[in-house]
Design a protein around this motif. Structure first.
Motif, PDB file in Angstrom:
ATOM      1  N   HIS A   1       0.813  -1.209   0.000  1.00  0.00           N
ATOM      2  CA  HIS A   1       0.000   0.000   0.000  1.00  0.00           C
ATOM      3  C   HIS A   1       0.858   1.275   0.000  1.00  0.00           C
ATOM      4  O   HIS A   1       0.632   2.185  -0.792  1.00  0.00           O
TER       5      HIS A   1
ATOM      6  N   HIS B   1      -6.122  -3.977 -10.776  1.00  0.00           N
ATOM      7  CA  HIS B   1      -6.717  -3.665  -9.468  1.00  0.00           C
ATOM      8  C   HIS B   1      -7.257  -2.243  -9.442  1.00  0.00           C
ATOM      9  O   HIS B   1      -6.788  -1.410  -8.656  1.00  0.00           O
TER      10      HIS B   1
ATOM     11  N   GLU C   1     -10.086  -0.793  -8.547  1.00  0.00           N
ATOM     12  CA  GLU C   1     -10.806  -0.298  -7.373  1.00  0.00           C
ATOM     13  C   GLU C   1      -9.805   0.242  -6.336  1.00  0.00           C
ATOM     14  O   GLU C   1      -9.925   1.374  -5.871  1.00  0.00           O
ATOM     15  N   GLU C   2      -8.838  -0.592  -6.050  1.00  0.00           N
ATOM     16  CA  GLU C   2      -7.842  -0.230  -5.047  1.00  0.00           C
ATOM     17  C   GLU C   2      -7.002   0.953  -5.514  1.00  0.00           C
ATOM     18  O   GLU C   2      -6.758   1.899  -4.763  1.00  0.00           O
ATOM     19  N   THR C   3      -6.572   0.917  -6.783  1.00  0.00           N
ATOM     20  CA  THR C   3      -5.677   1.958  -7.261  1.00  0.00           C
ATOM     21  C   THR C   3      -6.373   3.317  -7.294  1.00  0.00           C
ATOM     22  O   THR C   3      -5.786   4.336  -6.930  1.00  0.00           O
TER      23      THR C   3
ATOM     24  N   THR D   1      -6.716   4.617  -3.826  1.00  0.00           N
ATOM     25  CA  THR D   1      -5.406   5.044  -3.324  1.00  0.00           C
ATOM     26  C   THR D   1      -4.965   6.350  -3.990  1.00  0.00           C
ATOM     27  O   THR D   1      -4.340   7.198  -3.356  1.00  0.00           O
TER      28      THR D   1
ATOM     29  N   GLN E   1     -15.615  -5.098   4.721  1.00  0.00           N
ATOM     30  CA  GLN E   1     -14.279  -5.678   4.720  1.00  0.00           C
ATOM     31  C   GLN E   1     -14.391  -7.171   5.011  1.00  0.00           C
ATOM     32  O   GLN E   1     -15.138  -7.595   5.895  1.00  0.00           O
TER      33      GLN E   1
ATOM     34  N   ASN F   1      -9.892  -7.793   2.273  1.00  0.00           N
ATOM     35  CA  ASN F   1     -10.315  -7.149   1.032  1.00  0.00           C
ATOM     36  C   ASN F   1     -11.548  -6.280   1.276  1.00  0.00           C
ATOM     37  O   ASN F   1     -12.410  -6.621   2.081  1.00  0.00           O
ATOM     38  N   LYS F   2     -11.597  -5.133   0.599  1.00  0.00           N
ATOM     39  CA  LYS F   2     -12.769  -4.273   0.751  1.00  0.00           C
ATOM     40  C   LYS F   2     -13.716  -4.472  -0.436  1.00  0.00           C
ATOM     41  O   LYS F   2     -13.288  -4.478  -1.585  1.00  0.00           O
TER      42      LYS F   2
ATOM     43  N   SER G   1     -12.117 -11.745  -3.645  1.00  0.00           N
ATOM     44  CA  SER G   1     -10.697 -12.061  -3.622  1.00  0.00           C
ATOM     45  C   SER G   1     -10.439 -13.475  -3.082  1.00  0.00           C
ATOM     46  O   SER G   1      -9.689 -14.242  -3.669  1.00  0.00           O
TER      47      SER G   1
END
Ligand SMILES: [Zn+2]
Length: 670
Positions: free
Chosen positions: A4, A55, A57-59, A62, A128, A134-135, A153
Motif C-alpha cells: 500500500h 486492481h 478499485e484499489e488503485t 489510493t 471488509q 479485502n474491501k 478475492s
C-alpha cells in the motif's frame, strides 16, 4: 499485490509530476473531477499502469488518498479522478464481456438505449472481508443493508464488516452495442452505473438515450433479487469511472485503404447514378425515379446551422404511397441494409417498443422511472423505414412533427424531462385507405396521415400497380430471369458491404456547398412554379419544396464525393421533384402543379370531377355490357350528360393508367 505505501508513493509522484497545477486549479475552481490521461501513467511507470488495470478499485481509491497529500495551499484536494485513454486492449465488445473481466478495468462503447432518472441519496456500503481484509463495495437498493454474497478475492462467504457508507446521486443506463458491429444479430447490451459528477446536468444530457458513449469502468456483479428469491444468475454492470461522448457516425465500420479506393472508383464512374438505381432493389423492375430518390436519401443533404442559431436539417424524408400489391415493403427493407444502423419497422407493430420514446417504472434496480429510446432515436444519424405509416398511434404522430423538422424528440412524463436526438431520415410507406391509389383524389382523402405531417416529406411517390401490357411483359420476363434462369441479374450492382461503406464514407467526408449556377437553376425552377400560380389558383410551390430541392441537389453531389453542388445536381433534383409533383399534384386540367393538393389540402381542380363523371359512365355501361366497354358508347353517354370533349379526358385517363384498352375500340376499368 503491491504494498500500500509503495502504491501511495508512486501515485503521489505521478500526480505531482503531471497534474499538480491541474489539481490546484480544480480545487480553486471548485471542480468535482479531473480527467487523467492514462497514457501518461503508462509512460511514467509501466508497473503502476499494469497494476491499475488489474486492481482498479484499489488503485483509484489510493490515488484519491495520494491526491490529498499534495500541497495546494488551499486545503485538501477532494476531486474524483476520471481516467481516459485506456489502452485499446481493454476495449471489449459488449457481447464479449465475461466473468473473467469482473473487477478489472473495461472500456465499452455503444448507444444509450435506456436510462433511469437520477436518484439522489443512493447509498453504497463498503464491507471488509474478515478472512483476507479485502474491501468490497455493495450498492444498497433496499432499506436493509445488504452484505456482499462473497469476497471477490478469497471467496469467503461470511463475516463481512461494514466499514464505510456514503450517499450520492446515481443513475443507471443500458448501453447497446452499435448494430454495425453485430451486423444483423440481436444487439447486446450492458448496464452502466453512473454516480457523483457523472450525473451532473452536462453529463445527464450526454448519457440520455440515443447518445453514443465510451465508458471506462470496473466490471462488477450485482446480486439480483427477482420476485423475492435471489436469482442464481449474477447480473454484471460497469461501474463507470469516465464517460465520453462519441460524435462520429459510424466508428466501427472500418474502411480500409482498399475500400477507399473502391469507393472513389465508384464515385468517379460516369454511370454511378444508374448503378445506384440498380442497387436499390435489383429484383424489382422499373420505378427508377423512386429508386433514384431513395438512393439520394441514403447520402442525404447537408445540415446547416444558421447564424440565428436555427438549424436546417440535411436529412431527406420520403413517403411512398403504394397499392398493397406493389413491392413497397420490399424496397423499404432493402434500403435499411444499405446504410449502417438502418432499421425497418412497421407502424402497426412499433407502438409497444415505441417509435419515439417511452417512460416506464423501474422495477429492477434503483426504483423510479426509466426513459427508453424508440426506434427513431436509436437510428439517430441513420435511416429508418416506417411501413404502414398511417397506422402509427396518434400520440407518436404528434412526436413525429418535431422529429421530422427539429430532429429531436422531447418527452416530459413522470419525473423525466428530456430532449433526445433524432437526426434520422425517414422513408415512410403508407397504404391508400380505399385499397388502391387514385391520382385524381386529393392525397388527404386517401391516406390517414395529418396534413401537417404530409408536408414534412421532401417528396412523395405513388407506387401504382397498373396493367400495362408492354411493361407487364418486361416485368414477367424479369421475374422469370431473376428467380430461375439468371440469378446474377438480381444481384445488386454494388455489393451491400461496399454500399454501406460508400454511404458512410460520403456522409462523413463530404459536405458540398452550392455553386452559383446550381443555386440559380433551383431558384429559377422555384420561381417559375411560384409564378405560375395566378390569383385564384393555389400556390404552386412552397419554401418547403425549395429546401427539399437543395437537399436533393446536395445529396447528388455527395454521390460523386464532390465539394460543390453543380448545375447537373440541381437538374437531377428538379427532375425528381417534377416526377413526384406530377404523381400527386399535377392538375390535368390546368397543367399546373398544385402543391396544395400534393400536401393534402383541398384542391380547386374543377375538372377532376369530370374524370369522376366519366368513370361513373364507364361503370354504368359496364353493368349492362360487361367488362369491355365500347368507347363509342362512353362518348355518347358522356355527351348526353353534358360533358365537354370526353375523348380528351378519356385519353388522359389512359395515359394516367386509370383505364386501359384491352383491344381497339374498347375500354377496361381497373
Ligand atoms: Zn476475502
Amino acid at each position: 499485490m503491491m504494498e500500500h505505501d509503495d502504491l501511495v508513493e508512486r501515485l503521489t509522484e505521478f500526480l505531482s509530476e503531471f497534474y499538480k497545477s491541474d489539481l490546484i486549479t480544480a480545487v480553486s475552481d471548485g471542480k468535482k473531477f479531473l480527467l487523467i490521461d492514462f497514457s501518461l501513467v503508462d509512460k511514467f511507470d509501466i508497473e503502476l499502469a499494469d497494476y491499475f488495470l488489474e486492481h482498479p478499485e484499489e488503485t483509484i481509491a489510493t490515488a484519491l488518498e495520494a491526491a490529498k497529500q499534495i500541497e495546494t495551499g488551499m486545503g485538501e484536494i477532494d476531486v474524483k479522478l476520471r481516467f481516459i485513454n485506456i489502452p485499446e486492449s481493454r476495449e471489449i465488445r459488449i457481447r464479449n464481456v465475461r466473468s473473467e473481466h469482473i473487477s478489472k478495468i473495461v472500456v465499452i462503447e455503444g448507444f444509450v438505449r435506456r436510462a433511469s432518472e437520477i436518484r439522489p441519496e443512493v447509498s453504497e456500503a463498503v464491507f471488509q472481508c474478515a478472512d483476507c481484509g479485502n474491501k468490497i463495495v455493495v450498492i444498497q437498493t433496499e432499506r436493509i443493508i445488504r452484505s456482499p454474497p462473497d469476497c471477490d478475492s478469497c471467496n469467503n462467504k461470511r463475516n463481512f464488516k461494514l466499514v464505510d457508507q456514503k450517499l450520492y446521486d446515481a443513475r443507471w443506463v443500458t448501453v447497446e452495442e452499435a448494430s454495425e458491429v453485430t451486423s444483423g444479430e440481436r444487439p447486446s447490451n450492458i448496464m452502466v452505473y453512473l454516480k457523483e459528477d457523472l450525473t451532473s446536468p452536462k453529463m445527464h444530457n450526454k448519457t440520455d438515450p440515443g447518445n453514443r458513449i465510451k465508458v471506462v469502468g470496473i466490471l462488477k456483479e450485482l446480486p439480483k433479487r427477482f420476485k423475492g428469491t435471489r436469482s442464481r444468475q449474477m447480473d454484471i454492470y460497469v461501474d463507470a469511472n469516465s464517460v465520453e461522448s462519441i460524435e462520429s457516425e459510424w466508428e466501427e465500420l472500418e474502411i480500409s485503404l482498399e475500400d477507399e479506393q473502391s469507393i472513389i472508383e465508384l464515385a468517379n464512374d460516369p454511370l454511378i447514378y444508374q448503378k445506384l438505381i440498380q442497387t436499390i432493389a435489383p429484383a424489382l423492375y422499373g420505378m427508377d425515379e423512386v429508386k433514384e430518390a431513395i438512393s439520394l436519401q441514403l447520402f442525404g443533404g447537408v445540415l446547416k446551422n444558421l447564424r440565428d442559431r436555427t438549424r436546417v436539417r440535411g436529412d431527406i424524408h420520403l413517403l411512398l404511397v403504394g397499392d398493397p400489391s406493389t413491392a413497397k415493403s420490399s424496397i423499404m427493407k432493402t434500403i435499411t441494409s444499405l446504410i449502417p444502423r438502418g432499421k425497418y419497422v412497421s407502424g402497426k407493430g412499433v407502438t409497444a417498443a415505441g417509435l419515439t420514446a417511452t417512460v416506464t417504472k423501474d422495477e429492477d434496480f434503483l426504483g423510479g422511472w426509466i426513459l427508453e429510446a424508440g426506434a427513431l432515436v436509436m437510428c439517430n444519424r441513420s435511416l429508418i423505414s416506417i411501413d404502414e405509416f398511417e397506422k402509427i398511434e396518434k400520440n407518436d404522430q404528434v412526436a413525429l412533427h418535431e422529429a421530422m423538422e427539429q430532429q429531436s424528440i422531447s418527452i416530459a412524463k413522470a419525473n423525466i424531462v428530456a430532449t433526445l436526438p433524432a437526426r434520422t431520415s425517414i422513408l415512410a410507406g403508407a397504404n391508400p385507405k380505399l385499397g388502391r391509389f387514385d391520382p385524381y383524389l386529393p392525397i388527404k382523402e386517401q391516406i390517414d396521415i395529418p396534413e401537417t405531417l404530409l408536408s414534412r416529406f421532401d417528396m412523395k411517390f405513388a407506387l401504382r400497380d397498373l396493367p400495362n401490357p408492354d411493361l407487364d411483359a418486361k416485368i414477367a420476363d424479369h421475374i422469370m430471369k431473376t428467380r430461375f434462369f439468371n440469378q446474377e441479374e438480381a444481384e445488386p450492382i454494388i455489393k451491400v458491404e461496399l454500399m454501406r461503406k460508400y454511404v458512410a464514407y460520403a456522409r462523413k467526408n463530404c459536405h458540398p456547398e452550392m455553386s452559383a449556377e446550381a443555386a440559380q437553376e433551383l431558384r429559377d425552377f422555384y420561381l417559375t412554379l411560384r409564378g405560375r400560380s395566378g390569383e385564384d389558383s393555389p400556390i404552386a410551390i412552397t419554401p418547403r419544396q425549395y429546401e427539399a430541392l437543395i437537399r436533393l441537389a446536395e445529396a447528388s453531389a455527395k454521390v460523386q464525393l464532390r465539394n460543390t453542388v453543380s448545375r447537373e445536381d440541381s437538374q437531377r433534383a428538379i427532375i425528381l421533384m417534377k416526377a413526384s409533383l406530377r404523381q400527386f399534384g399535377f392538375d390535368p386540367t390546368t397543367g399546373k402543379i398544385d402543391i396544395d393538393r400534393a400536401d393534402g389540402a383541398k384542391s380547386t381542380a374543377s375538372q377532376r370531377s369530370r374524370i369522376r363523371i366519366l368513370m361513373d359512365v364507364i361503370d354504368d355501361i359496364g353493368k349492362r355490357v360487361g367488362k369491355d366497354v365500347p368507347v363509342e358508347d362512353i362518348i355518347r353517354q358522356a355527351r348526353e350528360e353534358g360533358l365537354d370533349s370526353p375523348e380528351e379526358i378519356l385519353r388522359k385517363m389512359l395515359n394516367e393508367g386509370l383505364i386501359f384498352q384491352p383491344k381497339q375500340g374498347y375500354i377496361n376499368k381497373l
